[in-house]
Design an enzyme around this catalytic site. Structure first.
Site, PDB file in Angstrom:
ATOM      1  N   LYS A 140     -53.575  21.631 -28.162  1.00 45.56           N
ATOM      2  CA  LYS A 140     -52.926  21.450 -29.462  1.00 45.56           C
ATOM      3  C   LYS A 140     -52.915  19.963 -29.835  1.00 45.56           C
ATOM      4  O   LYS A 140     -53.262  19.585 -30.943  1.00 45.56           O
ATOM      5  CB  LYS A 140     -51.496  21.997 -29.386  1.00 45.56           C
ATOM      6  CG  LYS A 140     -50.711  21.840 -30.651  1.00 45.56           C
ATOM      7  CD  LYS A 140     -49.332  22.450 -30.505  1.00 45.56           C
ATOM      8  CE  LYS A 140     -48.441  22.054 -31.661  1.00 45.56           C
ATOM      9  NZ  LYS A 140     -47.074  22.551 -31.487  1.00 45.56           N
ATOM     10  N   GLU A 163     -54.852  15.926 -18.441  1.00 43.78           N
ATOM     11  CA  GLU A 163     -55.575  16.869 -17.575  1.00 43.78           C
ATOM     12  C   GLU A 163     -56.757  17.483 -18.322  1.00 43.78           C
ATOM     13  O   GLU A 163     -57.871  17.576 -17.803  1.00 43.78           O
ATOM     14  CB  GLU A 163     -54.636  17.995 -17.106  1.00 43.78           C
ATOM     15  CG  GLU A 163     -53.503  17.575 -16.190  1.00 43.78           C
ATOM     16  CD  GLU A 163     -52.237  17.175 -16.927  1.00 43.78           C
ATOM     17  OE1 GLU A 163     -52.335  16.771 -18.121  1.00 43.78           O
ATOM     18  OE2 GLU A 163     -51.154  17.246 -16.329  1.00 43.78           O
ATOM     19  N   GLY A 165     -46.877  25.342 -28.072  1.00 40.10           N
ATOM     20  CA  GLY A 165     -47.934  25.603 -27.089  1.00 40.10           C
ATOM     21  C   GLY A 165     -47.733  26.903 -26.336  1.00 40.10           C
ATOM     22  O   GLY A 165     -48.656  27.710 -26.189  1.00 40.10           O
ATOM     23  N   ARG A 166     -46.507  27.152 -25.883  1.00 40.70           N
ATOM     24  CA  ARG A 166     -46.257  28.345 -25.065  1.00 40.70           C
ATOM     25  C   ARG A 166     -46.191  29.627 -25.901  1.00 40.70           C
ATOM     26  O   ARG A 166     -45.976  30.707 -25.355  1.00 40.70           O
ATOM     27  CB  ARG A 166     -44.994  28.146 -24.226  1.00 40.70           C
ATOM     28  CG  ARG A 166     -43.788  27.672 -25.002  1.00 40.70           C
ATOM     29  CD  ARG A 166     -42.682  27.163 -24.079  1.00 40.70           C
ATOM     30  NE  ARG A 166     -41.544  26.626 -24.805  1.00 40.70           N
ATOM     31  CZ  ARG A 166     -41.435  25.369 -25.215  1.00 40.70           C
ATOM     32  NH1 ARG A 166     -42.413  24.515 -24.998  1.00 40.70           N
ATOM     33  NH2 ARG A 166     -40.359  24.952 -25.856  1.00 40.70           N
ATOM     34  N   GLU A 168     -39.528  26.305 -20.066  1.00 38.63           N
ATOM     35  CA  GLU A 168     -39.795  25.169 -20.952  1.00 38.63           C
ATOM     36  C   GLU A 168     -39.000  25.325 -22.253  1.00 38.63           C
ATOM     37  O   GLU A 168     -38.637  24.347 -22.898  1.00 38.63           O
ATOM     38  CB  GLU A 168     -41.300  25.054 -21.254  1.00 38.63           C
ATOM     39  CG  GLU A 168     -41.702  23.671 -21.720  1.00 38.63           C
ATOM     40  CD  GLU A 168     -43.214  23.433 -21.719  1.00 38.63           C
ATOM     41  OE1 GLU A 168     -43.703  22.640 -20.908  1.00 38.63           O
ATOM     42  OE2 GLU A 168     -43.912  24.051 -22.548  1.00 38.63           O
ATOM     43  N   HIS A 181     -42.894  43.104   0.649  1.00 34.30           N
ATOM     44  CA  HIS A 181     -43.162  42.700   2.034  1.00 34.30           C
ATOM     45  C   HIS A 181     -43.045  41.188   2.172  1.00 34.30           C
ATOM     46  O   HIS A 181     -43.585  40.614   3.112  1.00 34.30           O
ATOM     47  CB  HIS A 181     -44.551  43.192   2.444  1.00 34.30           C
ATOM     48  CG  HIS A 181     -44.668  44.675   2.289  1.00 34.30           C
ATOM     49  ND1 HIS A 181     -44.280  45.560   3.282  1.00 34.30           N
ATOM     50  CD2 HIS A 181     -45.052  45.437   1.238  1.00 34.30           C
ATOM     51  CE1 HIS A 181     -44.457  46.793   2.843  1.00 34.30           C
ATOM     52  NE2 HIS A 181     -44.915  46.752   1.609  1.00 34.30           N
ATOM     53  N   LYS A 209     -44.844  12.106 -17.813  1.00 33.29           N
ATOM     54  CA  LYS A 209     -46.110  11.633 -18.392  1.00 33.29           C
ATOM     55  C   LYS A 209     -46.075  10.119 -18.562  1.00 33.29           C
ATOM     56  O   LYS A 209     -47.020   9.414 -18.241  1.00 33.29           O
ATOM     57  CB  LYS A 209     -46.367  12.287 -19.755  1.00 33.29           C
ATOM     58  CG  LYS A 209     -46.734  13.759 -19.681  1.00 33.29           C
ATOM     59  CD  LYS A 209     -47.102  14.267 -21.069  1.00 33.29           C
ATOM     60  CE  LYS A 209     -47.149  15.769 -21.128  1.00 33.29           C
ATOM     61  NZ  LYS A 209     -47.292  16.308 -22.470  1.00 33.29           N
TER      62      LYS A 209
HETATM   63  O1  F6P Z   1     -46.733  19.748 -20.468  1.00 32.23           O
HETATM   64  C1  F6P Z   1     -46.105  20.326 -21.535  1.00 32.23           C
HETATM   65  C2  F6P Z   1     -46.980  20.675 -22.663  1.00 32.23           C
HETATM   66  O2  F6P Z   1     -46.626  19.840 -23.698  1.00 32.23           O
HETATM   67  C3  F6P Z   1     -46.814  22.146 -23.020  1.00 32.23           C
HETATM   68  O3  F6P Z   1     -45.742  22.396 -23.836  1.00 32.23           O
HETATM   69  C4  F6P Z   1     -48.131  22.466 -23.641  1.00 32.23           C
HETATM   70  O4  F6P Z   1     -48.335  23.838 -23.694  1.00 32.23           O
HETATM   71  C5  F6P Z   1     -49.060  21.750 -22.707  1.00 32.23           C
HETATM   72  O5  F6P Z   1     -48.377  20.546 -22.417  1.00 32.23           O
HETATM   73  C6  F6P Z   1     -50.452  21.484 -23.214  1.00 32.23           C
HETATM   74  O6  F6P Z   1     -50.452  20.759 -24.397  1.00 32.23           O
HETATM   75  P1  F6P Z   1     -51.726  20.642 -25.318  1.00 32.23           P
HETATM   76  O7  F6P Z   1     -52.080  22.007 -25.813  1.00 32.23           O
HETATM   77  O8  F6P Z   1     -51.319  19.723 -26.421  1.00 32.23           O
HETATM   78  O9  F6P Z   1     -52.857  20.061 -24.503  1.00 32.23           O
END
Ligand code: F6P
Length: 555
Positions: free
Chosen positions: A210, A216, A271-272, A357, A388, A516
């Site tokens: 987004k 990452e 995002g979620r 979150e 188990h 971050k």
């Molecule tokens: O680490 C938290 C977060 O901001 C989430 O809320 C989000 O889903 C994720 O990082 C990834 O964000 P993006 O879609 O902007 O890469």
């Protein structure tokens, strides 16, 4: 939200629940079932293809009435409508949360800043449809003119967990020719293992972010691009193999993604909550657009139920209030998600992000500290495997973790008696959690086994299972696109209702920012670059030193 100036814990409705809980805390659920032979019928509700048995909870009719009173006092019905109407329910970021618009099947306009967003939503779906069709029909091919065999989604958090869950949940609907992989972690082993098994000529990369700013995702994308360029691809063929989904198209263009390969996202989707948007493309590519639209339709059926059903029959509201009941009045601080469905094994991970979150907050919408517990720890895993492993703690441990058991009535894969056995396992767990085993029963059992009086004495108390442990059972016909859509939407709305009761912003996530920020500074130090000042604590300084020493030594 406004409760006439009173703190949540000072409301009469809250206090009534405190009193009610103390009256109920010594009642065993066994008694409740004995007293009311119709208890199953009295605590059962259905909607959008899902059935909820919530009779194995520490509740009476009065508990539910009092919980509903609290919901009304916290203006849950008004806040539900506010979300659908596009009000700024994300208070700290002052914007709406309109994931429901992404799956709306109605003609109703949805306004954001005075503009109807529905045409854009429909256009994006149409673009997705065309793209999915071109890839699946092999019109869109790789640089050597071979059809795509693999899709690699690069994204993390909400740009990963939701689509990954749905792709796995709907595996029976996968197009045989296209395999789907997900790369999220900055641990280089993740992308290495995925790239090891795919062919650049037949691989399509979907860059899902987004913000288009997530470290990452951007670092993994750089690795994927380099790998592509070093394995037969060239710069001018990147357009055939790299597609992005983002709310920041310019950042994606600057990164090297062709403008026509960018699908939109919007600030009004968290995002979620984004698997319903073009972030769902990896899913759509594997299951086809028709099934993706059925997923949206299932979620929409739950949306309608949530918006229209009375609170007393409203599945998300019931689940939310039961969560509040345990979290705030019984001292539970965990909640288990236990899907008895191999295809839904990713559900706990997705709901962890969704719930933790969203509601892991310690100030109210107005910024005041809360004096009550908010979101619980969400955990879980697939049944019957968990029986188990960690179910022991549910049965005899000292902490209270209510659990949702989630199971289809029918399986996609009828193998011998497996499904009946799976179903029996699921029901026996909820029954055991509810009824437990008394000392008298344990003794009688040992005696019936012919154990010596000394053995009976020694073992009986170890075999006592307190019971009275709450659970919900959620059932559906089968894990189809519709039911999976409805199931995920159910939990989204549950989360929102709890956020309303706790008066927290369920749509921001400021807590993840600090790590971050600090990570940037630490990275500079690990790489031996100059950073301002000293590290303020000896632990972090010492660990940085350890890493640096290893790297100087060439390890
Ligand atoms: O680490 C938290 C977060 O901001 C989430 O809320 C989000 O889903 C994720 O990082 C990834 O964000 P993006 O879609 O902007 O890469």
């Amino acid at each position: 939200m406004a409760k006439a100036g009173k703190r949540l814990t000072q409301l009469d409705e809250w206090q009534a629940l405190v009193d009610h809980q103390s009256g109920l805390q010594h009642t065993h659920m066994r008694e409740l079932f004995t007293k009311d032979p119709q208890r199953f019928r009295h605590f059962f509700s259905e909607a959008a293809g899902l059935s909820l048995d919530y009779s194995k909870n520490l509740i009476t009719q009065e508990s539910m009435t009092l919980l509903m009173d609290l919901a009304r006092r916290c203006r849950v019905p008004e806040r539900i409508e506010a979300m659908f109407q596009g009000e700024a329910v994300n208070t700290s970021e002052q914007r709406p949360a309109l994931h429901v618009a992404l799956r709306s099947q109605s003609d109703e306009a949805v306004q954001v800043d005075g503009r109807d967003i529905m045409p854009e939503v429909r256009d994006t779906l149409a673009r997705m449809e065309e793209f999915v069709w071109r890839v699946r029909s092999t019109q869109w091919r790789g640089f050597s003119n071979k059809p795509f065999t693999d899709v690699v989604s690069i994204g993390i958090g909400g740009s990963f967990l939701g689509p990954k869950l749905v792709s796995a949940a709907l595996k029976p609907y996968w197009h045989g020719q296209i395999n789907c992989h997900y790369v999220a972690n900055i641990d280089g082993s993740h992308i290495t293992e995925v790239l090891r098994h795919i062919n650049p000529e037949t691989t399509l990369f979907l860059i899902q972010s987004k913000s288009f700013h997530t470290q990452e995702t951007l670092e993994n994308t750089k690795v994927a691009r380099e790998w592509f360029l070093h394995n037969g691809g060239s710069e001018d063929q990147i357009g055939k193999h790299f597609v992005a989904v983002t709310a920041k198209p310019q950042a994606a263009i600057d990164f090297g993604i062709a403008e026509q390969n960018i699908f939109p996202m919007w600030d009004w989707v968290g995002g979620r909550y984004s698997l319903w948007s073009a972030i769902g493309l990896p899913t759509a590519l594997t299951i086809g657009m028709e099934n993706f639209r059925a997923l949206l339709a299932g979620a929409y059926a739950m949306d309608r139920h949530f918006r229209e059903a009375p609170l007393e029959q409203n599945l998300p509201v019931i689940l939310a209030l039961l969560g509040v009941w345990y979290n705030n009045f019984w001292g539970a601080d965990a909640h288990a998600i236990l899907p008895y469905d191999h295809y839904l094994r990713g559900l706990p991970a997705h709901l962890q992000q969704l719930d933790m979150e969203s509601n892991g907050k310690c100030v109210t919408n107005a910024g005041d500290p809360v004096d009550y517990q908010t979101g619980p720890i969400i955990w879980g895993g697939a049944g019957a495997n968990g029986q188990h492993a960690y179910h022991q703690l549910l049965h005899q441990g000292t902490c209270l973790s209510p659990a949702d058991f989630i199971i289809p009535l029918r399986t996609h894969n009828p193998v011998a008696n497996h499904h009946a056995i799976l179903f029996a396992n699921c029901l026996s767990q909820t029954q055991a959690l509810m009824q437990g085993k008394t000392e008298a029963e344990a003794r009688a059992e040992l005696e019936a086994q012919g154990r010596s009086p000394a053995d009976v004495e020694r073992l009986a108390r170890h075999k006592v299972i307190p019971g009275n442990k709450p659970s919900n059972t959620l059932l559906f016909e089968r894990a189809t696109p519709r039911t999976v859509g409805a199931l995920i939407a159910l939990y989204e709305h549950k989360t929102y209702v709890q956020g309303v009761i706790w008066d927290v912003d369920s749509f921001d996530q400021w807590g993840v920012e600090l790590g971050k920020q600090l990570g940037e500074d630490i990275l500079q130090r690990l790489l031996g670059k100059t950073a301002d000042g000293e590290v303020s604590d000896s632990s972090t300084a010492g660990l940085i030193e350890l890493f640096r020493n290893r790297h100087h030594n060439g390890h």
